[in-house]
Design an enzyme around this catalytic site. Structure first.
Site, PDB file in Angstrom:
ATOM      1  N   ASN A 109       0.808  -1.229   0.000  1.00 59.17           N
ATOM      2  CA  ASN A 109       0.000   0.000   0.000  1.00 59.17           C
ATOM      3  C   ASN A 109       0.838   1.276   0.000  1.00 59.17           C
ATOM      4  O   ASN A 109       0.403   2.305  -0.528  1.00 59.17           O
ATOM      5  CB  ASN A 109      -1.001   0.004   1.157  1.00 59.17           C
ATOM      6  CG  ASN A 109      -0.355  -0.169   2.507  1.00 59.17           C
ATOM      7  OD1 ASN A 109       0.770  -0.644   2.617  1.00 59.17           O
ATOM      8  ND2 ASN A 109      -1.067   0.210   3.552  1.00 59.17           N
ATOM      9  N   GLU A 133       4.928  -3.749  12.624  1.00 65.64           N
ATOM     10  CA  GLU A 133       3.915  -2.691  12.448  1.00 65.64           C
ATOM     11  C   GLU A 133       2.742  -3.360  11.764  1.00 65.64           C
ATOM     12  O   GLU A 133       2.771  -3.620  10.560  1.00 65.64           O
ATOM     13  CB  GLU A 133       4.497  -1.538  11.622  1.00 65.64           C
ATOM     14  CG  GLU A 133       3.649  -0.286  11.655  1.00 65.64           C
ATOM     15  CD  GLU A 133       2.724  -0.177  10.464  1.00 65.64           C
ATOM     16  OE1 GLU A 133       1.509  -0.439  10.674  1.00 65.64           O
ATOM     17  OE2 GLU A 133       3.170   0.154   9.365  1.00 65.64           O
ATOM     18  N   CYS A 150      -3.107   1.237   7.028  1.00 70.28           N
ATOM     19  CA  CYS A 150      -3.274   0.670   8.363  1.00 70.28           C
ATOM     20  C   CYS A 150      -3.760   1.713   9.363  1.00 70.28           C
ATOM     21  O   CYS A 150      -4.421   1.379  10.345  1.00 70.28           O
ATOM     22  CB  CYS A 150      -1.968   0.051   8.851  1.00 70.28           C
ATOM     23  SG  CYS A 150      -0.577   1.203   8.853  1.00 70.28           S
ATOM     24  N   GLU A 161       9.114   2.774  14.405  1.00 67.46           N
ATOM     25  CA  GLU A 161       9.779   3.209  13.185  1.00 67.46           C
ATOM     26  C   GLU A 161       9.667   4.730  13.107  1.00 67.46           C
ATOM     27  O   GLU A 161       8.634   5.288  13.441  1.00 67.46           O
ATOM     28  CB  GLU A 161       9.144   2.563  11.961  1.00 67.46           C
ATOM     29  CG  GLU A 161       9.313   1.051  11.937  1.00 67.46           C
ATOM     30  CD  GLU A 161       8.846   0.439  10.634  1.00 67.46           C
ATOM     31  OE1 GLU A 161       9.565  -0.420  10.111  1.00 67.46           O
ATOM     32  OE2 GLU A 161       7.769   0.817  10.149  1.00 67.46           O
TER      33      GLU A 161
END
Length: 508
Positions: free
Chosen positions: A165, A266, A300, A484
């Site tokens: 994505n 993640e 997400c 991150e």
């Protein structure tokens, strides 16, 4: 099709389009000789292919990365920063071609592709600065005549398993931190989006990264599990970073646990977006539109559950419907398009099942059909159906519906009515996920309460866009662990800390 290239588009720099894996600065085929197709989601047509790497291709990539690490780990931090900035500059110069390739792989509109590149460049810029700010420490302990020194060093070869994505942003967010720390990396891109990653590898080579520092193994959907497992279990891989679903994240964590390998996850989100009576509704609507419909809802951190306080529920819902009607759905390459197709057919199937479930349980469809596969005359497609779905909005949502419990990842929005802050907080937290939460209110006391009471790794207050290179990104609960981006924390994921205790002969 372009008669010169056989592609459905033309590039300013045709040499940027690579269709082989990248190992030790060489463009290579899979040992099996097999390749897989790359599909345009806007037409359901094949326009390229890439090597279908399997477990038998892992040793060569890891050996190259491990050998390169022996040298790259000693590269001066200033040089690491300069390499990142050189890569950053080349990405900027190639953004038109990168955006084009990304649009034909993911389906996202060109405007969104450019937006992703700008966002992604924040990571190369940020981590160039972080490279020179990795610091240990020296302290005086309680014991006499001693000093304790903390030495930080790169952990080794890192593997990045990245999603489709945000195929450029996710690579740069991971590789930027790894390269700043002094690690080498192997990237396994998603089968849907290998070519954008390979273009980044080409630019990394031009930027001056030595052979083996950056490697890319492409693979099909069928070969993704065995290739990923082989990468996770390889003894010379010391760090794995994964962005994707919670289901797969648990598998990756289990593989890494076998050898106590450092892992950053993640994972999925089921993010609530809460609008209170006292919110600036225009502000909330603008932020929601950008957050919800971006990349056809396939992020997400997108708003998955829209909670609106009862006093403004009807008004805000109507504002949302009216605004959403203005979206133009089409092939991402068309200038008029501001919402493209879903990237995979399975995304439509899941969304249709969630809409059907909600309707069966009493929800009301107020916009869209809840069905996929719109016909789209997308340039060369000539009316061939891609993976399209109209923006769909439902009202009367309840907690027992699939859309409440599951991540949607499609252009479908369910609107829930709530009465009190306590109720909204309880509903927002009633999920196994904990990636992001959003709240819109002008009550400063409520802001502080929500900041502490909402169970999410990231909380946006009066904003739906809180992801940035300087901000730690990561979730809690089943949305993963580790961070991150952000100051220190992201680079630390690629470092080991050694404690050195020194006894001195004489008093100071």
């Amino acid at each position: 099709m372009s008669s010169a290239t056989g592609l459905p588009f033309t590039l300013k720099d045709a040499s940027l389009l690579k269709d082989k894996s990248y190992v030790n600065a060489e463009w290579v085929e899979a040992k099996s000789g097999q390749r897989f197709n790359v599909i345009d989601p806007g037409s359901d047509k094949t326009w390229a292919s890439c090597p279908d790497n399997g477990p038998e291709d892992v040793d060569a990539a890891v050996d190259a990365a491990h050998a390169a690490f022996q040298t790259y780990r000693k590269v001066n931090p200033r040089q690491r920063a300069q390499l990142l900035l050189a890569w950053h500059k080349l990405i900027e110069e190639s953004k038109d071609d990168l955006a084009t390739i990304m649009t034909w792989e993911t389906g996202k509109p060109l405007s969104e592709a450019y937006g992703e590149i700008a966002y992604a460049q924040g990571f190369t810029w940020w981590f160039a600065g972080e490279a020179e700010r990795i610091q240990g420490s020296v302290s005086v302990p309680a014991a006499p005549n001693r000093r304790v020194m903390i030495v930080k060093q790169p952990i080794g070869v890192a593997v990045a398993l990245v999603p489709w994505n945000f195929p450029i942003a996710m690579v740069l967010r991971k590789a930027g931190a790894a390269f700043a720390a002094g690690c080498t990396m192997i990237v396994k891109p998603s089968p849907e989006t290998p070519l954008t990653c390979l273009a980044l590898a080409e630019l990394a080579s031009r930027a001056g990264y030595a052979p083996g520092v950056f490697n890319v193994l492409t693979t099909s959907l069928a070969n993704t599990p065995p290739l990923s497992e082989a990468l996770c279990l390889h003894p010379n891989v010391h760090k794995v970073t994964f962005t994707g679903s919670t289901r797969v994240g648990k598998i990756v964590a289990g593989l890494c646990a076998r050898n106590l390998k450092k892992c950053t996850l993640e994972l999925g989100g089921n993010c609530p977006f809460i609008v209170f009576d006292d919110a600036n509704l225009e502000q909330a609507l603008g932020q929601f539109m950008a957050l919800k419909w971006r990349h056809a809802g396939q992020a997400c951190i997108t708003a998955n559950r829209l909670y609106v306080q009862s006093g403004v529920y009807a008004r805000f819902t109507q504002m949302l419907v009216d605004k959403t009607k203005g979206l133009v759905v089409g092939h991402g390459s068309k200038d008029s398009t501001n919402m493209g197709p879903v990237t995979t057919p399975n995304g439509i199937k899941k969304a249709e099942a969630q809409v059907s479930d909600a309707l069966n349980l009493g929800a009301k469809l107020v916009l869209g059909s809840g069905k996929g596969r719109l016909e789209d005359g997308a340039g060369e497609g000539n009316g061939v159906s891609g993976y399209f779905m109209e923006p769909t909005i439902l009202t009367g949502m309840t907690k027992d519906m699939l859309m409440t419990r599951e991540e949607t990842f499609a252009p479908v929005c369910g609107v829930y009515s709530f009465d009190t802050e306590e109720q909204a907080t309880q509903w927002a937290n009633d999920t196994s996920m904990g990636l992001a939460s959003y709240a819109f209110t002008k009550n400063i006391d409520r802001v502080f309460r929500l900041s502490e009471n909402l169970e999410a790794g990231m909380i946006g207050v009066n904003t739906g866009n809180s992801s940035a290179a300087e901000s730690p990104f990561g979730g809690i609960k089943e949305s993963g662990y580790g961070k991150e981006s952000g100051k220190d924390v992201a680079v630390n994921e690629y470092l080991v800390a050694k404690t050195v205790t020194i006894t001195l002969e004489d008093h100071f």
